[in-house]
Scaffold this motif. Structure first.
Motif, short mmCIF file in Angstrom:
data_model
loop_
_atom_site.label_atom_id
_atom_site.label_comp_id
_atom_site.label_asym_id
_atom_site.label_seq_id
_atom_site.Cartn_x
_atom_site.Cartn_y
_atom_site.Cartn_z
N PHE A 70 -7.77 -6.28 7.61
CA PHE A 70 -6.48 -6.79 8.05
C PHE A 70 -6.36 -6.99 9.57
O PHE A 70 -5.77 -7.99 10.00
CB PHE A 70 -5.34 -5.91 7.54
CG PHE A 70 -5.16 -5.91 6.04
CD1 PHE A 70 -5.88 -6.79 5.21
CD2 PHE A 70 -4.28 -5.02 5.42
CE1 PHE A 70 -5.71 -6.78 3.83
CE2 PHE A 70 -4.10 -5.01 4.04
CZ PHE A 70 -4.82 -5.89 3.24
N GLU B 195 -9.26 -1.65 3.84
CA GLU B 195 -8.65 -2.96 4.13
C GLU B 195 -7.89 -2.91 5.46
O GLU B 195 -7.99 -3.83 6.28
CB GLU B 195 -7.70 -3.37 3.01
CG GLU B 195 -8.43 -3.81 1.76
CD GLU B 195 -7.51 -4.08 0.58
OE1 GLU B 195 -7.93 -4.80 -0.32
OE2 GLU B 195 -6.37 -3.54 0.56
N HIS C 146 -0.97 -6.37 -6.95
CA HIS C 146 -1.42 -6.26 -5.56
C HIS C 146 -2.88 -6.68 -5.41
O HIS C 146 -3.22 -7.52 -4.56
CB HIS C 146 -1.22 -4.82 -5.08
CG HIS C 146 -1.77 -4.57 -3.71
ND1 HIS C 146 -1.10 -4.93 -2.57
CD2 HIS C 146 -2.93 -4.00 -3.31
CE1 HIS C 146 -1.83 -4.61 -1.52
NE2 HIS C 146 -2.95 -4.04 -1.93
N GLU C 147 -3.73 -6.12 -6.25
CA GLU C 147 -5.16 -6.40 -6.09
C GLU C 147 -5.46 -7.85 -6.47
O GLU C 147 -6.33 -8.49 -5.87
CB GLU C 147 -6.02 -5.43 -6.89
CG GLU C 147 -5.87 -3.95 -6.50
CD GLU C 147 -6.20 -3.63 -5.04
OE1 GLU C 147 -6.81 -4.47 -4.33
OE2 GLU C 147 -5.83 -2.53 -4.59
N HIS D 133 0.84 -1.21 0.00
CA HIS D 133 0.00 0.00 0.00
C HIS D 133 0.87 1.26 0.00
O HIS D 133 0.56 2.23 -0.69
CB HIS D 133 -0.93 0.02 1.23
CG HIS D 133 -2.06 -0.96 1.14
ND1 HIS D 133 -2.91 -1.20 2.21
CD2 HIS D 133 -2.50 -1.75 0.13
CE1 HIS D 133 -3.81 -2.10 1.84
NE2 HIS D 133 -3.58 -2.46 0.59
N GLU E 30 -4.55 -10.00 -3.55
CA GLU E 30 -5.58 -9.94 -2.51
C GLU E 30 -6.80 -10.76 -2.90
O GLU E 30 -7.36 -11.49 -2.08
CB GLU E 30 -5.97 -8.48 -2.24
CG GLU E 30 -4.86 -7.74 -1.50
CD GLU E 30 -5.14 -6.28 -1.29
OE1 GLU E 30 -4.50 -5.68 -0.43
OE2 GLU E 30 -5.99 -5.70 -2.02
FE LIG Z 1 -4.69 -3.71 -0.68
#
Ligand SMILES: [Fe+2]
Ligand SMILES: [Fe+2]
Length: 196
Positions: free
Chosen positions: A130, A125, A57-58, A24, A61
């Motif tokens: 998280f 998130e 990244h996405e 991030h 996830e």
């Molecule tokens: Fe993220």
């Protein structure tokens, strides 16, 4: 705002949540780099790095963390459905922006809108998903999940070593959606094919 040069290189990070939070920070720094780059090649290259990092990244996830969160954390379905909706929206904006091109007069305005959406999503998130993920999964689980994120991250070096950039670029040529497909394959291999 931190400078990307202060972000430690922690490729040996073992906790999947730590990895994602670090990404991030990198994503925010890459937005800065695109905004600060002069029009032309420099901006196009910076934007390409951002596109790659966001796709990686996405996708990581979506493939690794959200499905596990859905199963393991309290209220997982609701939290994950909200995150997936945000990710879909951001992916669409990213595709539109990529088509528009970095030299288009509307590029900067659209980039700002994407930035706000992506950073709000990352914040959600970090706030809603998280913390529960950390407390409701084991260290061993988070370590196992990190493998998929690390495999994906290798596709998106933010500051590649000279000589490797063109190889990575060739591997990841194409639209953001093509990057997502390629990343998904790499993650699935890393997660399912230990030893193959
Ligand atoms: Fe993220
Ligand atoms: Fe996300």
């Amino acid at each position: 705002m931190s400078d990307h040069r202060n972000v430690p290189e922690l490729m040996d990070e073992n906790d999947v949540v730590d990895l994602l939070v670090r990404q991030h920070v990198m994503i925010r720094d890459l937005f800065d780099e695109v905004e600060d780059a002069p029009a032309g090649n420099r901006r196009a290259e910076a934007f390409q790095r951002l596109v790659r990092m966001l796709a990686v990244h996405e996708t990581a996830e979506e493939e690794v963390v959200h499905p596990y969160a859905r199963l393991k954390i309290e209220g997982g379905d609701e939290v994950v459905d909200e995150r997936l909706a945000e990710e879909r929206e951001a992916k669409q904006m990213l595709s539109d922006l990529e088509r528009l091109g970095t030299d288009h007069p509307d590029f900067s305005g659209h980039l700002q809108v994407l930035r706000a959406a992506v950073l709000a999503h990352a914040h959600a998130e970090e706030r809603h998903e998280f913390p529960r993920f950390r407390t409701q999964t084991s260290e061993a689980e988070r370590r196992a999940l990190a493998a998929g994120v690390k495999a994906a991250e290798a596709l998106a070096p933010t500051h590649p070593h000279p000589g490797t950039e063109s190889a990575v670029r060739n591997l990841l040529l194409g639209t953001p959606l093509a990057l997502v497909d390629r990343t998904r394959d790499v993650i699935r291999q890393a997660m399912g094919g230990r030893g193959d």
